[in-house]
Design a protein around this motif. Structure first.
Motif, mmCIF file in Angstrom:
data_model
loop_
_atom_site.group_PDB
_atom_site.id
_atom_site.type_symbol
_atom_site.label_atom_id
_atom_site.label_comp_id
_atom_site.label_asym_id
_atom_site.label_seq_id
_atom_site.Cartn_x
_atom_site.Cartn_y
_atom_site.Cartn_z
ATOM 1 N N ILE A 288 0.848 -1.203 0.000
ATOM 2 C CA ILE A 288 0.000 0.000 0.000
ATOM 3 C C ILE A 288 0.880 1.249 0.000
ATOM 4 N N LYS A 289 1.910 1.234 0.862
ATOM 5 C CA LYS A 289 2.802 2.391 0.990
ATOM 6 C C LYS A 289 3.515 2.664 -0.344
ATOM 7 N N LYS A 290 4.009 1.600 -0.946
ATOM 8 C CA LYS A 290 4.758 1.753 -2.207
ATOM 9 C C LYS A 290 3.854 2.253 -3.333
ATOM 10 N N MET A 291 2.615 1.743 -3.377
ATOM 11 C CA MET A 291 1.704 2.190 -4.437
ATOM 12 C C MET A 291 1.328 3.651 -4.251
ATOM 13 N N ALA A 292 1.158 4.065 -2.991
ATOM 14 C CA ALA A 292 0.820 5.468 -2.720
ATOM 15 C C ALA A 292 1.974 6.372 -3.160
ATOM 16 N N GLU A 293 3.198 5.976 -2.797
ATOM 17 C CA GLU A 293 4.371 6.783 -3.166
ATOM 18 C C GLU A 293 4.498 6.914 -4.676
ATOM 19 N N ALA A 294 4.274 5.800 -5.373
ATOM 20 C CA ALA A 294 4.455 5.794 -6.835
ATOM 21 C C ALA A 294 3.188 6.251 -7.575
ATOM 22 N N LYS A 295 2.113 6.552 -6.821
ATOM 23 C CA LYS A 295 0.830 6.993 -7.398
ATOM 24 C C LYS A 295 0.309 6.012 -8.456
ATOM 25 N N ILE A 296 0.411 4.747 -8.139
ATOM 26 C CA ILE A 296 -0.105 3.720 -9.051
ATOM 27 C C ILE A 296 -1.589 3.512 -8.764
ATOM 28 N N LEU A 308 -16.758 -15.038 -6.740
ATOM 29 C CA LEU A 308 -15.962 -16.187 -6.269
ATOM 30 C C LEU A 308 -16.276 -16.516 -4.806
ATOM 31 N N MET A 309 -17.284 -15.839 -4.263
ATOM 32 C CA MET A 309 -17.763 -16.103 -2.894
ATOM 33 C C MET A 309 -16.643 -15.962 -1.862
ATOM 34 N N LYS A 310 -15.787 -14.942 -2.062
ATOM 35 C CA LYS A 310 -14.714 -14.686 -1.102
ATOM 36 C C LYS A 310 -15.320 -14.062 0.153
ATOM 37 N N ASP A 311 -14.696 -14.347 1.311
ATOM 38 C CA ASP A 311 -15.223 -13.701 2.522
ATOM 39 C C ASP A 311 -14.532 -12.360 2.742
ATOM 40 N N LYS A 312 -13.821 -11.896 1.710
ATOM 41 C CA LYS A 312 -13.021 -10.688 1.880
ATOM 42 C C LYS A 312 -13.004 -9.898 0.577
ATOM 43 N N PHE A 313 -13.024 -8.586 0.694
ATOM 44 C CA PHE A 313 -12.876 -7.699 -0.463
ATOM 45 C C PHE A 313 -11.535 -6.977 -0.334
ATOM 46 N N ALA A 314 -11.126 -6.273 -1.375
ATOM 47 C CA ALA A 314 -9.886 -5.484 -1.291
ATOM 48 C C ALA A 314 -10.072 -4.364 -0.256
ATOM 49 N N PRO A 315 -8.973 -3.959 0.400
ATOM 50 C CA PRO A 315 -9.081 -2.958 1.485
ATOM 51 C C PRO A 315 -9.173 -1.533 0.936
ATOM 52 N N ALA A 316 -10.313 -1.227 0.333
ATOM 53 C CA ALA A 316 -10.467 0.079 -0.325
ATOM 54 C C ALA A 316 -10.246 1.240 0.640
ATOM 55 N N ARG A 317 -10.779 1.113 1.851
ATOM 56 C CA ARG A 317 -10.666 2.244 2.801
ATOM 57 C C ARG A 317 -9.205 2.511 3.144
ATOM 58 N N ARG A 318 -8.448 1.424 3.385
ATOM 59 C CA ARG A 318 -7.028 1.626 3.717
ATOM 60 C C ARG A 318 -6.283 2.208 2.530
ATOM 61 N N LEU A 319 -6.615 1.777 1.332
ATOM 62 C CA LEU A 319 -5.952 2.309 0.135
ATOM 63 C C LEU A 319 -6.258 3.796 -0.010
ATOM 64 N N ILE A 320 -7.527 4.165 0.155
ATOM 65 C CA ILE A 320 -7.911 5.578 -0.007
ATOM 66 C C ILE A 320 -7.243 6.421 1.077
ATOM 67 N N GLU A 321 -7.280 5.906 2.316
ATOM 68 C CA GLU A 321 -6.653 6.665 3.414
ATOM 69 C C GLU A 321 -5.149 6.827 3.215
ATOM 70 N N ALA A 322 -4.514 5.848 2.569
ATOM 71 C CA ALA A 322 -3.061 5.929 2.341
ATOM 72 C C ALA A 322 -2.718 6.809 1.138
ATOM 73 N N GLY A 323 -3.734 7.250 0.392
ATOM 74 C CA GLY A 323 -3.455 8.126 -0.751
ATOM 75 C C GLY A 323 -3.248 7.391 -2.072
ATOM 76 N N VAL A 324 -3.662 6.125 -2.125
ATOM 77 C CA VAL A 324 -3.595 5.398 -3.398
ATOM 78 C C VAL A 324 -4.848 5.765 -4.212
ATOM 79 N N PRO A 325 -4.694 6.165 -5.485
ATOM 80 C CA PRO A 325 -5.886 6.414 -6.305
ATOM 81 C C PRO A 325 -6.595 5.093 -6.600
ATOM 82 N N VAL A 326 -7.877 5.026 -6.286
ATOM 83 C CA VAL A 326 -8.634 3.777 -6.454
ATOM 84 C C VAL A 326 -9.569 3.892 -7.655
#
Ligand code: IZC
Ligand code: ZN
Length: 421
Positions: A288-296, A308-326
């Motif tokens: 997450i940190k590296k993607m935020a720094e590189a603005k990927i 796929l009936m996963k019990d988990k989704f991607a951590p969108a909130r953490r990505l947004i809070e870290a400054g990664v463009p989602v």
């Protein structure tokens, strides 16, 4: 003041979502700022936007050309067409049988390891003629257009040999030329290992690097190079080798990263300067940190986690809070996400990842455009950009993902021409 001439004028939108005013993808709190204009209007000429703003201002500044279309959007939301930055559009066959296996408990990657999944689509795609693939692709693009999508990225990866990879990419170019939806091209020879290379994985990597990438690049068939990086598919080392080879031939890197297990895909995306890293359910804090720094751009695909009936989704909130463009995408493909319903993906993004409707709309328009290097052309309503516009049968933007699984797209303008509605 000299008046602008226009051949399309849309007036009186309850909410005109422009996403204007920033260069580059939106991050953090900018993702909630839609640059919204109440009682908004928009004018276009020859497929390009010439004026955007309050209805009173736009109407005053615009002179209509003979035969111009004038449309009232009273009480409605007007916004840019959705952009879908991750699809496996061109494919043969279909995989409902696999759906039944999965409902009985089989895992997606186990089905692939047993020669099904992606490999069953490879078999069908190898057997299909270009005309058959084209007909199938046109149908999917019709669905996309009705769902309000104006631009899609399309990956190869169901050939895994020279002939079929080129065939898929050629079909994607024909689709771009024959259908109103714009298609952006990605080479994904590194999608799975072909059965004829069983036990010789490095040799297939060598074929990709030494023959497939140079040919695809020389023929101008793709703009991006992607890899399905997953520890039982292409390893980090193999992915690095392939993405670097792509770069040497002018193909911009993209990566399927950290979907099923965390294996450093996001970190690799930052290392190679990828345009986007996609999936990211298992992304590490370091990633997450590296993607935020590189603005990927992080392209999230909640439809796939859902299907796929996963019990988990991607951590969108953490990505947004870290400054990664989602950004958001359907991941439209015959196995893990057979849908083109972009608005449903927004609902899943809100419900599964706790994104706010405004963030989801940003993710599916301007940030999605940057995920395929089209931020200068589409994804926002700004002077000079393509007049790819939706009128939504919705009184406000929160209404759109709230009403899940139904299509609120009333009118689609593509390059300033009405194509739906
Ligand atoms: O055909 O299953 N994840 N590739 C990686 C896919 C899904 C498409 C497929
Ligand atoms: Zn994919």
């Amino acid at each position: 003041m000299m008046q602008l001439s226009a051949d399309l004028l849309i007036t009186g939108a309850a909410q005109l979502l422009t996403f204007s005013g920033l260069d580059g993808p939106r991050t953090g709190s900018e993702m909630s700022n839609l640059s919204l204009v109440e009682d908004g209007a928009l004018a276009a000429r020859d497929g390009k936007i010439v004026a955007v703003g309050k209805t009173s201002e736009v109407v005053k500044n615009v002179a209509l050309l003979p035969g111009a279309q004038v449309v009232s959007a009273h009480g409605k939301v007007v916004m840019p067409c959705f952009v879908d930055p991750h699809t496996h559009l061109v494919c043969g066959g279909s995989r409902e049988g696999e759906f039944l296996l999965r409902l009985d408990g089989a895992e997606y990657l186990d089905i692939l390891a047993a020669g099904g999944g992606i490999l069953s689509t490879v078999k069908a795609t190898r057997q299909a003629s270009e005309a058959e693939l084209l007909q199938k692709g046109l149908k999917l693009l019709d669905h996309f257009l009705c769902a309000g999508v104006g631009t899609v990225e399309a990956k190869s990866g169901y050939g895994l040999d020279m002939e079929t990879e080129l065939k898929q990419l050629r079909v994607a170019h024909s689709l771009d030329n024959t259908h109103p939806v714009d298609v952006v091209h990605t080479f994904l020879g590194a999608h799975a290992f072909p059965p004829e290379f069983a036990g010789r994985r490095e040799e297939y990597v060598d074929l990709i690097v030494g023959e497939l990438i140079p040919k695809v690049a020389a023929e101008g068939l793709a703009e991006f190079c992607d890899v399905f990086c997953e520890n039982t598919v292409f390893t980090i080392e193999q992915s690095r080798k392939i993405l670097e080879a792509g770069k040497q031939h002018g193909l911009k890197p993209k990566i399927h990263a950290d979907e099923i297990v965390s294996c450093g895909g996001a970190e690799l995306a930052a290392e190679v300067g990828a345009v986007s890293a996609d999936h990211l359910l298992q992304i590490s804090n370091q990633g997450i940190k590296k993607m935020a720094e590189a603005k990927i751009v992080a392209v999230l695909l909640p439809g796939t986690a859902f299907f796929l009936m996963k019990d988990k989704f991607a951590p969108a909130r953490r990505l947004i809070e870290a400054g990664v463009p989602v950004a958001l995408s359907t991941d439209s493909n015959p196995g893990s996400s057979p849908t083109q319903a972009m608005a449903l993906i927004l609902s899943l993004a809100c419900l599964g990842m706790k994104m706010k409707p405004a963030e989801a709309l940003t993710a599916a328009t301007i940030n999605a455009a940057y995920a395929i290097d089209r931020g200068h052309l589409v994804g926002s309503l700004e002077v000079g950009k393509k007049a790819d516009i939706l009128i939504m049968d919705a009184p406000n933007y929160n209404y759109i993902p709230y009403h899940y699984g139904i299509n609120l797209v009333e009118t689609v303008f593509k390059n300033g021409k009405k194509v739906v509605g």
